[in-house]
Motif scaffolding. Structure first.
Motif, PDB file in Angstrom:
ATOM      1  N   SER A 154       0.832  -1.203   0.000  1.00 40.01           N
ATOM      2  CA  SER A 154       0.000   0.000   0.000  1.00 40.01           C
ATOM      3  C   SER A 154       0.864   1.250   0.000  1.00 40.01           C
ATOM      4  CB  SER A 154      -0.919   0.000   1.214  1.00 40.01           C
ATOM      5  OG  SER A 154      -0.172   0.298   2.370  1.00 40.01           O
ATOM      6  N   ALA A 155       0.275   2.336  -0.447  1.00 35.94           N
ATOM      7  CA  ALA A 155       0.977   3.621  -0.455  1.00 35.94           C
ATOM      8  C   ALA A 155       1.402   3.989   0.962  1.00 35.94           C
ATOM      9  CB  ALA A 155       0.076   4.695  -1.059  1.00 35.94           C
ATOM     10  N   ALA A 156       0.525   3.729   1.935  1.00 37.65           N
ATOM     11  CA  ALA A 156       0.845   4.066   3.328  1.00 37.65           C
ATOM     12  C   ALA A 156       2.059   3.281   3.804  1.00 37.65           C
ATOM     13  CB  ALA A 156      -0.368   3.788   4.224  1.00 37.65           C
ATOM     14  N   THR A 157       2.096   1.995   3.484  1.00 37.01           N
ATOM     15  CA  THR A 157       3.246   1.162   3.845  1.00 37.01           C
ATOM     16  C   THR A 157       4.537   1.716   3.273  1.00 37.01           C
ATOM     17  OG1 THR A 157       1.814  -0.768   3.794  1.00 37.01           O
ATOM     18  CG2 THR A 157       4.165  -1.207   3.698  1.00 37.01           C
ATOM     19  N   LEU A 158       4.450   2.271   2.086  1.00 35.14           N
ATOM     20  CA  LEU A 158       5.638   2.805   1.420  1.00 35.14           C
ATOM     21  C   LEU A 158       6.021   4.186   1.944  1.00 35.14           C
ATOM     22  CD1 LEU A 158       4.586   1.722  -2.182  1.00 35.14           C
ATOM     23  CD2 LEU A 158       6.485   0.749  -0.870  1.00 35.14           C
ATOM     24  N   GLY A 159       5.178   4.741   2.810  1.00 38.05           N
ATOM     25  CA  GLY A 159       5.465   6.074   3.355  1.00 38.05           C
ATOM     26  C   GLY A 159       4.959   7.205   2.475  1.00 38.05           C
ATOM     27  N   LEU A 160       4.126   6.869   1.504  1.00 41.34           N
ATOM     28  CA  LEU A 160       3.591   7.893   0.599  1.00 41.34           C
ATOM     29  C   LEU A 160       2.320   8.502   1.183  1.00 41.34           C
ATOM     30  CD1 LEU A 160       4.014   5.835  -2.691  1.00 41.34           C
ATOM     31  CD2 LEU A 160       5.457   7.732  -1.901  1.00 41.34           C
ATOM     32  N   LYS A 161       2.124   9.776   0.900  1.00 38.74           N
ATOM     33  CA  LYS A 161       0.912  10.456   1.366  1.00 38.74           C
ATOM     34  C   LYS A 161      -0.006  10.713   0.184  1.00 38.74           C
ATOM     35  CE  LYS A 161       3.136  12.661   5.294  1.00 38.74           C
ATOM     36  NZ  LYS A 161       3.683  13.897   5.857  1.00 38.74           N
TER      37      LYS A 161
END
Ligand SMILES: *Cc1c(COP(=O)(O)O)cnc(C)c1O
Length: 359
Positions: free
Chosen positions: A224-231
């Motif tokens: 997920s984007a959240a897992t990757l640190g993306l906002k």
């Protein structure tokens, strides 16, 4: 005014660009802002990143004109090169970097008479078989371009077919094709799209080319984007424009495909497929209202969709409805619809106003 807006968080955009560069310390990164910055609005995205981005990348001269109107001096790469011989003159006037993806483009460049030489990015077809020279053809062309008066820097680029699938054998094979050419003297090398930026450090080279990750969506199906640190950058927000109770056995929407199995409360929401919300959204697809998730009821219409709000504690006319954003990750919606975040973002239509915020 119709209550539907795509709010674009410019602080998140900057965060995601910085994150891309942190993945590859010391390397530079073209922020890919093709397709109107993946639907977010290229002028605003470029303005937002101008002071931190090493450069920008676009898909056409028309898109390059748009970027140049905002940023006079940034390094700006034409990812597919020029589509017509006449475009090289304009590309030189604009001071672009151009991909050269085949013999026709190379020949057109060699015949062009330019106000100044162009930085050329030789495109290698390392295995995707979409654009680019084979490795042997690139070797043959190299001296012709390197010695040409139309050419300033000579650089190497290629593109992954399966970077979103970690461990896919094609990734290694493509990387080998690329590194096999590095005995030639290139000023810069570039290989990594978002997926490779995030997971393939061997492909980082000199210039990254992050696109989707800048916009806070994941290039991976399983990360997920959240897992990757993306906002998340875009939040698509509509409002409830009607609420009604329907009895057991009554239907909602086109085709009468949704039928109440219990006494139900239905909210009608001001967003439809003509705004870019996918008509393919399957039953069970959720939106968020007052921080709670609620499923669609029936088919998405052109201008509206219906939500089953029976289980929500409180709903009122005028309540905001998040179609995607922090509570409803765009990747989750995309996956449910059999597509990718890229497609949903780029298909938000013209009639949805973009509102820019930063903190
Ligand atoms: C669109 C594009 C990118 C960016 O890809 P993402 O998957 O969005 O990061 C990079 N390189 C090329 C050649 C592209 O066309």
């Amino acid at each position: 005014m119709r209550p539907l807006v795509a709010t674009v968080d410019l602080t998140a955009l900057r965060h995601n660009y910085q994150l891309a560069r942190q993945c590859a310390p010391g390397r530079k990164a073209f922020a890919v802002v093709k397709a109107n910055a993946y639907g977010h609005g290229a002028p605003a995205a470029v303005r937002c990143l101008a002071d931190i981005a090493d450069g920008f990348a676009v898909a056409s001269l028309e898109e390059a004109e748009q970027v140049r109107a905002v940023d006079r001096s940034a390094r700006l790469l034409l990812l597919e090169g020029c589509f017509e011989p006449g475009e090289y003159v304009r590309a030189a006037e604009l001071g672009l970097d151009v991909a050269v993806q085949g013999e026709a483009q190379a020949n057109a460049l060699l015949q062009a008479s330019l106000c100044r030489p162009l930085n050329v990015w030789f495109k290698l077809d390392s295995g995707m078989h979409r654009l680019g020279f084979t490795a042997p053809a690139l070797r043959q062309w190299y001296p012709r371009l390197a010695d040409a008066p139309q050419v300033a820097e000579i650089n190497l680029m290629s593109h992954f077919a399966c970077a979103d699938e970690r461990g896919h054998p094609l990734n290694e094979a493509q990387l080998e094709q690329f590194t096999g050419l590095l005995d030639l003297d290139f000023t810069h090398r570039s290989f990594a799209n978002s997926a490779a930026v995030l997971t393939m450090s061997a492909a980082h080279m000199d210039w990254l080319r992050p696109g989707i990750m800048l916009y806070g969506a994941s290039p991976f199906a399983d990360l997920s984007a959240a897992t990757l640190g993306l906002k998340p950058v875009m939040t698509l927000t509509a409002a409830i424009i009607a609420i009604r109770d329907v009895a057991v056995g009554e239907c909602v929407g086109y085709g009468a495909s949704w039928v109440a199995q219990r006494p139900s409360r239905i909210a009608t929401v001001s967003c439809g497929y003509a705004d870019g919300y996918p008509r393919t959204a399957p039953p069970g697809t959720c939106v968020a209202i007052r921080g709670e998730r609620a499923p669609l009821a029936g088919r998405v219409s052109m201008d509206m969709l219906a939500v089953d709000v029976t289980d929500l504690l409180q709903v009122a006319l005028g309540d905001e409805v998040e179609l995607w954003g922090a509570r409803v990750p765009i990747d989750e919606l995309a996956q449910a619809c059999g597509t990718i975040g890229y497609e949903l973002l780029t298909k938000v239509t013209q009639r949805v106003p973009r509102r820019y915020v930063s903190d």
